[in-house]
Write an enzyme that holds these catalytic residues in place. Sequence first.
Site, PDB file in Angstrom:
ATOM      1  N   ASN A   9       0.860  -1.179   0.000  1.00  0.00           N
ATOM      2  CA  ASN A   9       0.000   0.000   0.000  1.00  0.00           C
ATOM      3  C   ASN A   9       0.895   1.227   0.000  1.00  0.00           C
ATOM      4  O   ASN A   9       1.539   1.522   1.004  1.00  0.00           O
ATOM      5  CB  ASN A   9      -0.893  -0.026   1.253  1.00  0.00           C
ATOM      6  CG  ASN A   9      -1.668   1.264   1.448  1.00  0.00           C
ATOM      7  OD1 ASN A   9      -1.819   2.056   0.517  1.00  0.00           O
ATOM      8  ND2 ASN A   9      -2.179   1.467   2.658  1.00  0.00           N
ATOM      9  N   TRP A  10       0.928   1.906  -1.138  1.00  0.00           N
ATOM     10  CA  TRP A  10       1.826   3.067  -1.256  1.00  0.00           C
ATOM     11  C   TRP A  10       1.247   4.330  -0.603  1.00  0.00           C
ATOM     12  O   TRP A  10       1.909   5.340  -0.522  1.00  0.00           O
ATOM     13  CB  TRP A  10       2.129   3.335  -2.735  1.00  0.00           C
ATOM     14  CG  TRP A  10       3.142   2.377  -3.313  1.00  0.00           C
ATOM     15  CD1 TRP A  10       3.649   1.254  -2.723  1.00  0.00           C
ATOM     16  CD2 TRP A  10       3.780   2.465  -4.602  1.00  0.00           C
ATOM     17  NE1 TRP A  10       4.549   0.644  -3.555  1.00  0.00           N
ATOM     18  CE2 TRP A  10       4.650   1.361  -4.722  1.00  0.00           C
ATOM     19  CE3 TRP A  10       3.688   3.369  -5.667  1.00  0.00           C
ATOM     20  CZ2 TRP A  10       5.436   1.140  -5.860  1.00  0.00           C
ATOM     21  CZ3 TRP A  10       4.462   3.145  -6.802  1.00  0.00           C
ATOM     22  CH2 TRP A  10       5.327   2.042  -6.898  1.00  0.00           C
ATOM     23  N   LYS A  11      -0.006   4.270  -0.176  1.00  0.00           N
ATOM     24  CA  LYS A  11      -0.664   5.435   0.449  1.00  0.00           C
ATOM     25  C   LYS A  11      -0.500   6.674  -0.461  1.00  0.00           C
ATOM     26  O   LYS A  11      -0.502   6.535  -1.668  1.00  0.00           O
ATOM     27  CB  LYS A  11      -0.106   5.676   1.849  1.00  0.00           C
ATOM     28  CG  LYS A  11      -0.054   4.391   2.690  1.00  0.00           C
ATOM     29  CD  LYS A  11       0.194   4.654   4.136  1.00  0.00           C
ATOM     30  CE  LYS A  11       0.405   3.340   4.856  1.00  0.00           C
ATOM     31  NZ  LYS A  11       0.314   3.447   6.290  1.00  0.00           N
ATOM     32  N   HIS A  90      -9.311   0.860   5.296  1.00  0.00           N
ATOM     33  CA  HIS A  90      -8.000   1.049   5.920  1.00  0.00           C
ATOM     34  C   HIS A  90      -8.176   2.004   7.110  1.00  0.00           C
ATOM     35  O   HIS A  90      -8.973   2.935   7.060  1.00  0.00           O
ATOM     36  CB  HIS A  90      -7.012   1.623   4.901  1.00  0.00           C
ATOM     37  CG  HIS A  90      -5.595   1.615   5.391  1.00  0.00           C
ATOM     38  ND1 HIS A  90      -5.119   2.549   6.283  1.00  0.00           N
ATOM     39  CD2 HIS A  90      -4.567   0.768   5.144  1.00  0.00           C
ATOM     40  CE1 HIS A  90      -3.851   2.275   6.552  1.00  0.00           C
ATOM     41  NE2 HIS A  90      -3.485   1.203   5.872  1.00  0.00           N
ATOM     42  N   GLU A  92      -6.573   4.394   8.125  1.00  0.00           N
ATOM     43  CA  GLU A  92      -6.389   5.827   7.826  1.00  0.00           C
ATOM     44  C   GLU A  92      -7.639   6.406   7.172  1.00  0.00           C
ATOM     45  O   GLU A  92      -7.949   7.590   7.361  1.00  0.00           O
ATOM     46  CB  GLU A  92      -5.137   6.013   6.953  1.00  0.00           C
ATOM     47  CG  GLU A  92      -3.874   5.791   7.778  1.00  0.00           C
ATOM     48  CD  GLU A  92      -2.676   5.254   7.001  1.00  0.00           C
ATOM     49  OE1 GLU A  92      -2.660   5.357   5.768  1.00  0.00           O
ATOM     50  OE2 GLU A  92      -1.751   4.729   7.659  1.00  0.00           O
ATOM     51  N   GLU A 160      -5.002  -5.420  10.671  1.00  0.00           N
ATOM     52  CA  GLU A 160      -3.989  -4.396  10.875  1.00  0.00           C
ATOM     53  C   GLU A 160      -4.261  -3.679  12.202  1.00  0.00           C
ATOM     54  O   GLU A 160      -5.101  -2.771  12.254  1.00  0.00           O
ATOM     55  CB  GLU A 160      -4.038  -3.375   9.742  1.00  0.00           C
ATOM     56  CG  GLU A 160      -3.790  -3.947   8.376  1.00  0.00           C
ATOM     57  CD  GLU A 160      -3.241  -2.901   7.416  1.00  0.00           C
ATOM     58  OE1 GLU A 160      -2.140  -3.095   6.925  1.00  0.00           O
ATOM     59  OE2 GLU A 160      -3.912  -1.881   7.207  1.00  0.00           O
ATOM     60  N   GLY A 166       2.766   1.817  10.738  1.00  0.00           N
ATOM     61  CA  GLY A 166       3.723   2.904  10.600  1.00  0.00           C
ATOM     62  C   GLY A 166       4.446   3.275  11.878  1.00  0.00           C
ATOM     63  O   GLY A 166       5.076   4.339  11.948  1.00  0.00           O
ATOM     64  N   SER A 199       3.798  -2.593  10.220  1.00  0.00           N
ATOM     65  CA  SER A 199       5.260  -2.586  10.422  1.00  0.00           C
ATOM     66  C   SER A 199       5.927  -3.892   9.982  1.00  0.00           C
ATOM     67  O   SER A 199       6.911  -4.323  10.593  1.00  0.00           O
ATOM     68  CB  SER A 199       5.590  -2.256  11.879  1.00  0.00           C
ATOM     69  OG  SER A 199       5.151  -0.944  12.200  1.00  0.00           O
ATOM     70  N   GLY A 220       2.955  -1.274   4.202  1.00  0.00           N
ATOM     71  CA  GLY A 220       2.976   0.147   3.845  1.00  0.00           C
ATOM     72  C   GLY A 220       4.382   0.594   3.486  1.00  0.00           C
ATOM     73  O   GLY A 220       4.850   0.426   2.368  1.00  0.00           O
ATOM     74  N   GLY A 221       5.081   1.137   4.470  1.00  0.00           N
ATOM     75  CA  GLY A 221       6.391   1.759   4.236  1.00  0.00           C
ATOM     76  C   GLY A 221       7.377   0.874   3.486  1.00  0.00           C
ATOM     77  O   GLY A 221       8.082   1.352   2.578  1.00  0.00           O
TER      78      GLY A 221
HETATM   79  C1  PEP Z   1      -0.477  -0.108   5.958  1.00  0.00           C
HETATM   80  O1  PEP Z   1      -0.422   0.975   5.408  1.00  0.00           O
HETATM   81  O2  PEP Z   1      -1.461  -0.825   5.768  1.00  0.00           O
HETATM   82  C2  PEP Z   1       0.632  -0.542   6.813  1.00  0.00           C
HETATM   83  C3  PEP Z   1       0.548  -1.708   7.388  1.00  0.00           C
HETATM   84  O3  PEP Z   1       1.691   0.312   6.941  1.00  0.00           O
HETATM   85  P1  PEP Z   1       3.151  -0.043   7.548  1.00  0.00           P
HETATM   86  O4  PEP Z   1       3.595  -1.336   6.911  1.00  0.00           O
HETATM   87  O5  PEP Z   1       4.007   1.112   7.153  1.00  0.00           O
HETATM   88  O6  PEP Z   1       2.996  -0.192   9.024  1.00  0.00           O
END
Ligand code: PEP
Length: 239
Positions: A9-11, A90, A92, A160, A166, A199, A220-221
């Site tokens: 997920n590049w957000k 999600h 966010e 999640e 994050g 993470s 994500g990251g």
């Molecule tokens: C996400 O955006 O769904 C996520 C899990 O982010 P990260 O891996 O950066 O914690």
Amino acid sequence: MPRKIAAGNWKMNGTRASLAELSAIATAHPAPSVEVLICPPATLLARATDAGAVALGGQDCHAKTSGAHTGDVSAEMLADAGASYCLTGHSERRTDHAEDDATVAAKSQAAYDAGLTAVICIGETLAEREAGTTLDIITGQLNGSVPLTATATNTVIAYEPVWAIGTGLVPTTDQIAEVHAHIRTHLADKDIPLLYGGSVKASNAAEIFAVPNVDGALVGGASLKAEDFSPIITALENA
Ligand code: PEP
């Protein structure tokens, strides 16, 4: 057996230059034994289709197919741009846009109707975990966010924990196992893939993928750079 999926997920990250990362992922994994999914920003979706053996997804969709909804994107538009998946719910989106379970269910149904697979995200906050209500929260989100028409073809569930996204914080493998077992028991279709997200990185992926009922990850990251995401794909292939 549920299929395995390494999802990124590049957000709200990425411009055209970022498509080189997508190509690098596809080049490093020309015939992956697991499904590789990237959800870039909507602006990159159509161009991202050139990258090769990577499935593409939107990060959100509107519940309606079209109309006066400035700034929104419908599931049909995502499919037309080349997506086969769409994230829904999600944390966010739930936080930044006040999306409740009913909204998430409506968006997931819209994704189904457009022929997309919905990756429905659920998870507890830190306060909820500390209060010992995690499994109740998960049950409520499953009941409220997942349409009754969910199948292993049109749905993926991503667990999640909000406090792990994050932050660099990761639940213990026992905590992940408990929630994933709970989700698996709850779902009518036992082949719906269950992803863990929060993470995930190259250094912890193998340990997480060894947890029962974990069929992959939503990342994500560590999905933004091919050099970070590629070892996660490999860890899932080897799990
Ligand atoms: C996400 O955006 O769904 C996520 C899990 O982010 P990260 O891996 O950066 O914690």
